[in-house]
Scaffold this active site. Structure first.
Site, PDB file in Angstrom:
ATOM      1  N   HIS A   1       0.834  -1.207   0.000  1.00  0.00           N
ATOM      2  CA  HIS A   1       0.000   0.000   0.000  1.00  0.00           C
ATOM      3  C   HIS A   1       0.862   1.246   0.000  1.00  0.00           C
ATOM      4  O   HIS A   1       1.945   1.262   0.570  1.00  0.00           O
ATOM      5  CB  HIS A   1      -0.968   0.029   1.186  1.00  0.00           C
ATOM      6  CG  HIS A   1      -0.310  -0.118   2.522  1.00  0.00           C
ATOM      7  ND1 HIS A   1       0.081  -1.333   3.023  1.00  0.00           N
ATOM      8  CD2 HIS A   1       0.023   0.810   3.456  1.00  0.00           C
ATOM      9  CE1 HIS A   1       0.624  -1.167   4.225  1.00  0.00           C
ATOM     10  NE2 HIS A   1       0.615   0.133   4.513  1.00  0.00           N
TER      11      HIS A   1
ATOM     12  N   HIS B   1       0.517   5.299   1.070  1.00  0.00           N
ATOM     13  CA  HIS B   1      -0.247   6.334   1.762  1.00  0.00           C
ATOM     14  C   HIS B   1      -0.212   7.598   0.918  1.00  0.00           C
ATOM     15  O   HIS B   1       0.854   7.978   0.410  1.00  0.00           O
ATOM     16  CB  HIS B   1       0.402   6.678   3.103  1.00  0.00           C
ATOM     17  CG  HIS B   1       0.467   5.549   4.075  1.00  0.00           C
ATOM     18  ND1 HIS B   1      -0.353   5.483   5.184  1.00  0.00           N
ATOM     19  CD2 HIS B   1       1.253   4.452   4.129  1.00  0.00           C
ATOM     20  CE1 HIS B   1      -0.053   4.393   5.875  1.00  0.00           C
ATOM     21  NE2 HIS B   1       0.915   3.748   5.263  1.00  0.00           N
TER      22      HIS B   1
END
Ligand code: AMP
Length: 141
Positions: free
Chosen positions: A103, A105
């Protein structure tokens, strides 16, 4: 490197087993709000296929995620009238990673602001309001 664990929390979000405030998805990626936002509009972009992080991701996964990161970076800039965008990405526990599904951010930033400390849960209605702002900005990019 440790094998990918399909029971990680983002895999459960992908499968719809736990709730999330989704803001964008395409064939290869999903974006949703971070539940402990370090800035208003803090969101996460993940690939829909499994990999732990940048270290085991395929070139195709990285390309797909980065295209969505760019799109949503532009969207949060617009949605929050931000001056800039911070990207964060952590690899393995020693690198600061807590959830082991790749992932990125995305954090909208304003001149002179400071990120909030980590680990503070936001109110659900605040997260939903920010998600709605981002969805609207994506639609008008
Ligand atoms: P890291 O792996 O260090 O990038 O941290 C994982 C991030 O996931 C943190 O910013 C958490 O606030 C966020 N997070 C953890 N659980 C959830 C969840 N259920 N929905 C959205 N974000 C989450």
């Amino acid at each position: 490197m440790t094998a990918y664990d399909p029971e990680n929390i983002f895999a459960k979000i992908l499968r719809g087993e736990i709730p999330s405030a989704r803001v964008y998805e395409d064939e290869h990626t999903l974006a949703f709000m971070d539940i402990m936002p370090r800035a208003d509009g803090h969101l996460l972009v993940i690939p829909k296929t499994p990999c732990r992080n940048v270290l085991d991701a395929s070139p195709e996964q990285l390309a797909a995620v980065m295209q969505t990161v760019q799109k949503l970076g532009k969207a949060v800039l617009k949605a929050f009238s931000a001056d800039g965008v911070t990207l964060q990405q952590f690899n393995e526990a020693a690198g600061g990673q807590e959830v082991f599904h790749l992932h990125f951010h995305i954090l909208p930033r304003h001149e002179g602001d400071k990120l909030r400390p980590p680990g503070i849960m936001a109110e659900r209605d605040v997260i939903e309001a920010h998600a709605a702002q981002i969805r609207e900005a994506v639609a008008t990019l």
